[in-house]
Design an enzyme around this catalytic site. Structure first.
Site, PDB file in Angstrom:
ATOM      1  N   ASN A  13       0.013  32.037   5.778  1.00 18.23           N
ATOM      2  CA  ASN A  13       0.384  32.158   4.441  1.00 18.23           C
ATOM      3  C   ASN A  13       1.501  33.406   4.702  1.00 18.23           C
ATOM      4  OD1 ASN A  13       1.087  33.130   1.799  1.00 18.23           O
ATOM      5  ND2 ASN A  13      -0.881  33.840   1.029  1.00 18.23           N
ATOM      6  N   LYS A  15       3.776  34.356   2.351  1.00 17.10           N
ATOM      7  CA  LYS A  15       4.216  35.105   1.371  1.00 17.10           C
ATOM      8  C   LYS A  15       5.412  35.235   1.275  1.00 17.10           C
ATOM      9  CE  LYS A  15      -0.369  37.396   2.020  1.00 17.10           C
ATOM     10  NZ  LYS A  15      -1.210  38.354   1.681  1.00 17.10           N
ATOM     11  N   HIS A  99      -3.863  32.280  -5.764  1.00 21.09           N
ATOM     12  CA  HIS A  99      -4.240  33.201  -4.859  1.00 21.09           C
ATOM     13  C   HIS A  99      -4.235  34.659  -5.491  1.00 21.09           C
ATOM     14  CE1 HIS A  99      -3.135  36.239  -1.547  1.00 21.09           C
ATOM     15  NE2 HIS A  99      -3.258  35.502  -0.854  1.00 21.09           N
ATOM     16  N   GLU A 101      -3.141  37.344  -5.114  1.00 22.09           N
ATOM     17  CA  GLU A 101      -1.828  37.942  -5.522  1.00 22.09           C
ATOM     18  C   GLU A 101      -1.076  37.482  -6.776  1.00 22.09           C
ATOM     19  OE1 GLU A 101      -0.219  37.898  -1.643  1.00 22.09           O
ATOM     20  OE2 GLU A 101      -1.704  39.498  -0.847  1.00 22.09           O
ATOM     21  N   GLU A 171     -11.651  34.751  -0.650  1.00 22.50           N
ATOM     22  CA  GLU A 171     -11.045  35.952  -0.239  1.00 22.50           C
ATOM     23  C   GLU A 171     -11.514  37.303  -1.129  1.00 22.50           C
ATOM     24  OE1 GLU A 171      -7.019  35.047   1.727  1.00 22.50           O
ATOM     25  OE2 GLU A 171      -6.946  34.453  -0.432  1.00 22.50           O
ATOM     26  N   GLY A 177      -4.702  41.881   3.163  1.00 22.47           N
ATOM     27  CA  GLY A 177      -3.963  42.674   3.399  1.00 22.47           C
ATOM     28  C   GLY A 177      -4.170  44.358   3.953  1.00 22.47           C
ATOM     29  N   SER A 217      -7.620  39.827   6.039  1.00 28.09           N
ATOM     30  CA  SER A 217      -7.703  40.517   7.177  1.00 28.09           C
ATOM     31  C   SER A 217      -8.029  39.844   8.512  1.00 28.09           C
ATOM     32  CB  SER A 217      -8.305  41.965   7.036  1.00 28.09           C
ATOM     33  OG  SER A 217      -7.499  42.835   6.232  1.00 28.09           O
TER      34      SER A 217
HETATM   35  P1  PGA Z   1      -4.159  39.037   5.066  1.00 26.19           P
HETATM   36  O1  PGA Z   1      -3.699  38.028   3.687  1.00 26.19           O
HETATM   37  O2  PGA Z   1      -4.358  38.066   6.371  1.00 26.19           O
HETATM   38  O3  PGA Z   1      -2.777  39.472   5.411  1.00 26.19           O
HETATM   39  O4  PGA Z   1      -5.155  39.805   4.495  1.00 26.19           O
HETATM   40  C1  PGA Z   1      -4.428  37.005   3.356  1.00 26.19           C
HETATM   41  C2  PGA Z   1      -4.005  36.227   2.346  1.00 26.19           C
HETATM   42  O5  PGA Z   1      -3.239  36.906   1.501  1.00 26.19           O
HETATM   43  O6  PGA Z   1      -4.398  35.041   2.041  1.00 26.19           O
END
Ligand code: PGA
Length: 262
Positions: A13, A15, A99, A101, A171, A177, A217
């Protein structure tokens, strides 16, 4: 059915990271390895701006392209949104829906996640329905209640047949993140709970076939722990997938873990 019978899915992803001149070199580095196919599906989710180019660059390869979001309506007056029909027509394969976010920063509700999931399926896109655990809600509801509520609403009106094209991503919000992943045991417990909920909402067959991804992460150090869990069938990776070398390593790990349990 054991986890070994579900083909692992490794999804990057991006982003809104990645400059325009980085897209092609990244894909060129990854495609030959993905084409060797040793048992994992691989996809990259990117901002809309890059998707048409990415579909062209990956034509004829095993690398699939995903959108990070899509609207629930095919056409119309929705300035700034992206049509799921248009995504399908340009050759995008997957779409992330709900997601964390999107939920947190753009007020995406469970009801909209449901509309978007249905619209994706209607257009032949494969939705990855994201469920998150928001720690701030723990005081009011336990985490199973939160995940179950999100799952139930997201899948309302979706048939058992359609579920063949749906994957779920679990998640924990605090892990996204943050550099602090869930433990593999914690993640497996949640994935197992989601699979059991699919038995209750549908049947054993749907539960057995549905891929459940862990995200939050994931790194080249911890990926094997997640992927070797019975109910975890893939990973959704942000930061650790921004460098092609690291994404390739994650793909290798998924392929090794997949073939080891076959
Ligand atoms: P990350 O993001 O691996 O940077 O924690 C995962 C995600 O947002 O799906």
């Amino acid at each position: 059915m054991t986890g070994a019978m579900r083909r692992p899915l490794v999804m990057a992803n991006w982003k809104i990271n990645m400059d325009p001149d980085q897209v092609q070199p990244y894909l060129q580095q990854v495609i030959p390895e993905v084409n060797k196919d040793t048992g994992a599906d691989v996809a990259i989710a990117a901002q809309d701006l890059y998707l048409t180019q990415m579909v062209k660059e990956t034509a004829g390869s095993r690398l699939a392209i995903a959108a990070e979001n899509a609207h629930w309506t095919d056409d119309g007056a929705y300035t700034g949104e992206t049509s799921p029909k248009a995504l399908a027509l340009v050759g995008v394969s997957y779409v992330l829906v709900g997601h964390f976010e999107r939920r947190k920063l753009f007020n995406e509700t469970d009801e909209r996640v449901n509309l978007k999931t249905k619209a994706a399926l209607k257009n032949g896109l494969k939705p990855i329905v994201d469920l998150d655990e928001d720690l701030s809600a723990y005081a009011k509801e336990d985490k199973k209640t939160i995940v179950l509520k999100q799952l139930k609403i997201a899948l309302e009106g979706i048939t058992a047949e359609e579920m063949a094209n749906v994957a779920i991503a679990y998640e924990p919000t605090w892990a996204i993140g943050s550099g602090e992943a869930a433990s593999a045991e914690q993640a497996e417990k949640s994935a197992e709970f989601i699979r059991q909920s699919l038995v209750n909402l549908y049947d054993q067959k749907v539960a057995d076939q549905t891929r459940i991804l862990y995200g939050g992460s994931v790194t080249t150090e911890n990926a094997a722990d997640f992927l070797s869990q019975e109910d975890i069938d893939g990973i959704l990776v942000g930061k650790a997938a921004l460098k092609p070398e690291s994404f390739l390593k994650l793909i290798d790990i998924a392929q090794e873990t997949g073939s080891a349990s076959n």
